[in-house]
Design a protein around this motif. Structure first.
Motif, PDB file in Angstrom:
ATOM      1  N   CYS A  27       0.832  -1.205   0.000  1.00 18.58           N
ATOM      2  CA  CYS A  27       0.000   0.000   0.000  1.00 18.58           C
ATOM      3  C   CYS A  27       0.870   1.260   0.000  1.00 18.58           C
ATOM      4  CB  CYS A  27      -0.905  -0.038   1.223  1.00 18.58           C
ATOM      5  SG  CYS A  27      -1.762   1.454   1.614  1.00 18.58           S
ATOM      6  N   ALA A  28       1.956   1.243   0.739  1.00 23.96           N
ATOM      7  CA  ALA A  28       2.839   2.409   0.829  1.00 23.96           C
ATOM      8  C   ALA A  28       3.487   2.721  -0.513  1.00 23.96           C
ATOM      9  CB  ALA A  28       3.922   2.174   1.882  1.00 23.96           C
ATOM     10  N   LYS A  29       3.629   1.735  -1.373  1.00 23.04           N
ATOM     11  CA  LYS A  29       4.259   1.921  -2.675  1.00 23.04           C
ATOM     12  C   LYS A  29       3.257   2.307  -3.770  1.00 23.04           C
ATOM     13  CE  LYS A  29       7.461  -1.724  -1.438  1.00 23.04           C
ATOM     14  NZ  LYS A  29       7.760  -3.127  -1.639  1.00 23.04           N
ATOM     15  N   SER A  30       1.987   2.216  -3.480  1.00 20.75           N
ATOM     16  CA  SER A  30       0.953   2.441  -4.485  1.00 20.75           C
ATOM     17  C   SER A  30       0.684   3.922  -4.712  1.00 20.75           C
ATOM     18  CB  SER A  30      -0.344   1.744  -4.049  1.00 20.75           C
ATOM     19  OG  SER A  30      -1.413   2.135  -4.878  1.00 20.75           O
ATOM     20  N   LYS A  31       0.838   4.377  -5.936  1.00 18.46           N
ATOM     21  CA  LYS A  31       0.500   5.774  -6.242  1.00 18.46           C
ATOM     22  C   LYS A  31      -1.006   5.984  -6.138  1.00 18.46           C
ATOM     23  CE  LYS A  31      -0.310   5.804 -11.187  1.00 18.46           C
ATOM     24  NZ  LYS A  31       0.000   6.407 -12.445  1.00 18.46           N
ATOM     25  N   TRP A  32      -1.785   4.935  -6.378  1.00 16.71           N
ATOM     26  CA  TRP A  32      -3.241   5.070  -6.331  1.00 16.71           C
ATOM     27  C   TRP A  32      -3.754   5.280  -4.913  1.00 16.71           C
ATOM     28  CZ3 TRP A  32      -5.601   6.507 -10.402  1.00 16.71           C
ATOM     29  CH2 TRP A  32      -5.116   6.163 -11.649  1.00 16.71           C
ATOM     30  N   VAL A  33      -3.161   4.618  -3.941  1.00 19.16           N
ATOM     31  CA  VAL A  33      -3.621   4.766  -2.560  1.00 19.16           C
ATOM     32  C   VAL A  33      -3.425   6.209  -2.092  1.00 19.16           C
ATOM     33  CG1 VAL A  33      -3.230   4.065  -0.167  1.00 19.16           C
ATOM     34  CG2 VAL A  33      -3.365   2.338  -1.961  1.00 19.16           C
ATOM     35  N   ASP A  34      -2.250   6.784  -2.335  1.00 18.53           N
ATOM     36  CA  ASP A  34      -2.028   8.192  -1.965  1.00 18.53           C
ATOM     37  C   ASP A  34      -3.041   9.099  -2.658  1.00 18.53           C
ATOM     38  OD1 ASP A  34      -0.153   8.582  -0.004  1.00 18.53           O
ATOM     39  OD2 ASP A  34       1.491   9.052  -1.350  1.00 18.53           O
ATOM     40  N   TRP A  35      -3.278   8.841  -3.926  1.00 14.74           N
ATOM     41  CA  TRP A  35      -4.244   9.655  -4.678  1.00 14.74           C
ATOM     42  C   TRP A  35      -5.646   9.494  -4.083  1.00 14.74           C
ATOM     43  CZ3 TRP A  35      -8.677   8.552  -7.415  1.00 14.74           C
ATOM     44  CH2 TRP A  35      -9.213   9.615  -8.127  1.00 14.74           C
ATOM     45  N   GLU A  36      -6.047   8.271  -3.724  1.00 14.29           N
ATOM     46  CA  GLU A  36      -7.381   8.033  -3.156  1.00 14.29           C
ATOM     47  C   GLU A  36      -7.556   8.747  -1.817  1.00 14.29           C
ATOM     48  OE1 GLU A  36      -7.720   3.777  -3.085  1.00 14.29           O
ATOM     49  OE2 GLU A  36      -7.949   3.661  -5.254  1.00 14.29           O
ATOM     50  N   ILE A  37      -6.512   8.771  -1.005  1.00 11.04           N
ATOM     51  CA  ILE A  37      -6.586   9.489   0.281  1.00 11.04           C
ATOM     52  C   ILE A  37      -6.807  10.974   0.025  1.00 11.04           C
ATOM     53  CG2 ILE A  37      -5.252  10.206   2.314  1.00 11.04           C
ATOM     54  CD1 ILE A  37      -3.808   7.428   2.089  1.00 11.04           C
ATOM     55  N   THR A  38      -5.982  11.543  -0.836  1.00 10.84           N
ATOM     56  CA  THR A  38      -6.089  12.970  -1.146  1.00 10.84           C
ATOM     57  C   THR A  38      -7.438  13.289  -1.776  1.00 10.84           C
ATOM     58  OG1 THR A  38      -3.693  13.113  -1.423  1.00 10.84           O
ATOM     59  CG2 THR A  38      -5.002  14.868  -2.415  1.00 10.84           C
TER      60      THR A  38
END
Length: 134
Positions: free
Chosen positions: A71-82
């Motif tokens: 999860c920490a490596k996923s660009k999508w997870v950071d984008w989904e949080i933001t």
């Protein structure tokens, strides 16, 4: 009952399915409507993928981020949080085990997102708090 989107690295889908199953168990107090995507969007078009994810975020009141090293490596997870925060949705981080992973999505720290253990009681409380804060 809470409406919730789950954000996770696709490599962790089997573990996330356990969480989905626990929430459906009638003997638990953990209840939520899961608006996350059930399968990866089959597209290389980022705008299309974002549109599909936004549709799910818009239907939810809280985004729960399943925390793993992937999860920490996923660009999508950071984008989904933001994106969830931009859309005035509550966000929580959830980890399995005794301690959270060493690496977390950068957006969790950037926005001061609450992180809780994968336990029904802690998750229910964190989801309720995140809903109030949105």
């Amino acid at each position: 009952m809470f409406s919730e989107a789950l954000s996770f690295a696709f490599e962790n889908e089997d573990e996330v399915n356990l969480l989905r199953g626990q929430a459906k168990n009638e003997k638990t107090d953990l209840e939520f409507d899961d608006f996350s995507l059930k399968e990866a969007v089959n597209s290389k078009n980022e705008d299309y993928i974002k549109q599909k994810i936004r549709e799910r975020i818009d239907r939810a009141s809280v985004t729960a981020v399943y925390l793993t090293p992937e999860c920490a490596k996923s660009k999508w997870v950071d984008w989904e949080i933001t994106e969830s925060l931009k859309r005035r949705k509550g966000v929580i981080g959830v980890y399995k085990g005794d301690t959270p992973p060493d690496q977390l999505p950068t957006a969790l720290d950037r926005y001061g997102i609450k992180i809780v253990k994968w336990s029904h009681q802690e998750m229910m409380h964190a989801i309720a708090e995140a809903r109030k804060e949105r």
